[in-house]
Design a protein around this motif. Structure first.
Motif, short mmCIF file in Angstrom:
data_model
loop_
_atom_site.label_atom_id
_atom_site.label_comp_id
_atom_site.label_asym_id
_atom_site.label_seq_id
_atom_site.Cartn_x
_atom_site.Cartn_y
_atom_site.Cartn_z
N ALA A 62 22.50 -23.88 17.13
CA ALA A 62 23.78 -24.14 17.75
C ALA A 62 24.14 -25.67 17.68
O ALA A 62 23.26 -26.55 17.74
N SER A 63 25.39 -26.16 17.24
CA SER A 63 25.78 -27.31 17.01
C SER A 63 27.07 -27.84 17.30
O SER A 63 27.92 -26.98 17.62
N ASN A 64 27.29 -29.06 17.86
CA ASN A 64 28.61 -29.74 18.19
C ASN A 64 28.73 -30.82 17.34
O ASN A 64 27.85 -31.30 16.45
N SER A 65 29.84 -31.68 17.52
CA SER A 65 29.83 -33.08 16.76
C SER A 65 28.84 -34.04 17.18
O SER A 65 28.70 -34.73 16.33
N LEU A 66 28.03 -33.89 18.27
CA LEU A 66 27.09 -34.85 18.77
C LEU A 66 26.00 -34.37 18.57
O LEU A 66 24.77 -35.32 18.24
N THR A 90 17.57 -31.13 16.58
CA THR A 90 17.58 -31.41 15.06
C THR A 90 18.66 -32.47 14.53
O THR A 90 19.02 -32.66 13.69
N LYS A 91 19.67 -32.79 15.64
CA LYS A 91 20.87 -33.71 15.68
C LYS A 91 20.84 -34.23 16.88
O LYS A 91 20.92 -33.62 17.92
N ILE A 92 20.77 -35.65 17.01
CA ILE A 92 20.80 -36.57 18.04
C ILE A 92 21.49 -37.83 17.56
O ILE A 92 20.94 -38.48 16.53
N PRO A 93 22.35 -38.50 18.39
CA PRO A 93 22.88 -39.81 18.08
C PRO A 93 21.90 -40.65 17.91
O PRO A 93 20.90 -40.85 18.76
N SER A 196 28.39 -34.81 26.13
CA SER A 196 28.43 -33.67 25.30
C SER A 196 27.57 -32.26 26.03
O SER A 196 26.94 -32.53 26.91
N GLU A 197 27.98 -30.92 25.78
CA GLU A 197 27.50 -29.82 26.45
C GLU A 197 27.66 -28.83 25.19
O GLU A 197 28.49 -28.49 24.77
N LEU A 198 26.28 -28.13 25.14
CA LEU A 198 25.97 -27.37 23.93
C LEU A 198 25.21 -26.05 24.75
O LEU A 198 24.25 -26.20 25.18
N ASP A 199 25.81 -24.72 24.30
CA ASP A 199 25.36 -23.60 24.66
C ASP A 199 24.83 -22.93 23.59
O ASP A 199 25.33 -22.62 22.40
#
Length: 258
Positions: A62-66, A90-93, A196-199
């Motif tokens: 799961a992913s979003n812009s951040l 797998t993605k982090i600022p 950011s909040e990711l479900d």
């Protein structure tokens, strides 16, 4: 004296009836969450499933812009442990290394009407080196960059991206009966505001979103959960079971060191 005894008996009967009624109401309310969307709970045992006709997702992405998170089932030997989950950022600022942010993980469930229930406390976790399987932090509930210097040295990393490429989080769901549906990753500022909040649906779940949309009792799954299915855009495309299984298996590849 006789009247008093009769009165006491009536009072006791009323109190007992009220207590039983209350217990029944609580049981009914709790049963709203019995049909977890995770395969492997008591209402949908894994041993009863033929993967050739009912493909399953043992991993998710799961992913979003951040941020982006990959998840997979946790195994002790060959046994799947429903009370733990593997999670990889797998993605982090890159600015996470400035020490101005932190991350926590939460779990929630939804009943068939879409009413959600989030656990009141953040989940506990350890950071584990993927290559060796060894823990490189103690147990935490909050991920701070400044707490990870020992972990950086252990895997030879200098940046957040490099650290989380080589390490995963083993998260204690405190959910041995697989009752919760979703893990939520929340990225905060140090003043506790959410950036950011990711479900993400917790594996194991049906890889076919059409099959996932139906609970074991035949009722429709809550729309709020159906919307989180990673292959929801495939509905109506005519994919067969083998293709769904192949696509679901692709979610596992980010869990390795890449």
């Amino acid at each position: 004296m006789k009247n008093t005894n009769v009165y006491l008996k009536v009072l006791l009967l009323v109190a007992t009836t009220a207590l039983l009624s209350s217990c029944g109401s609580n049981k009914e309310a709790n049963s709203d969450y019995d049909f977890s969307s995770r395969v492997g709970h008591s209402n949908d045992p894994l041993a009863n499933i033929d993967p050739k006709t009912r493909p399953l997702a043992y991993c998710n992405l799961a992913s979003n812009s951040l941020i982006e998170v990959a998840t997979s089932v946790f195994k002790s030997g060959d046994t799947i442990r429903q009370d733990f989950i593997n999670l990889k950022l797998t993605k982090i600022p890159a600015y996470f290394s400035q020490g101005q942010n932190y991350i926590q993980f939460w779990k929630w469930q939804a009943n068939p009407q879409g009413v959600t229930d989030i656990a009141p406390t953040p989940l506990r976790f350890q950071l584990v080196e993927i290559a060796s399987g060894k823990p490189i932090t103690n147990t935490k509930t909050t991920l701070y960059w400044n707490d990870l210097q020992g972990a950086l040295q252990a895997v030879g990393a200098t940046t957040p991206a490099d650290l989380f490429r080589k390490a995963k989080l083993v998260i204690d769901l405190e959910d041995p009966y697989a009752e919760y549906d979703v893990i939520r990753t929340v990225y905060y500022n140090m003043d506790n505001t959410k950036l950011s909040e990711l479900d993400s649906l917790l594996p194991i779940f049906d890889a076919d979103p059409t099959r996932y949309a139906v609970q074991p009792d035949g009722a429709n799954r809550a729309p709020v959960l159906q919307a989180l299915h990673p292959l929801k855009s495939s509905v109506g495309l005519g994919w067969n079971a083998l293709f769904f299984q192949t696509k679901a298996n692709e979610f596992c590849s980010p869990m390795s060191v890449n």
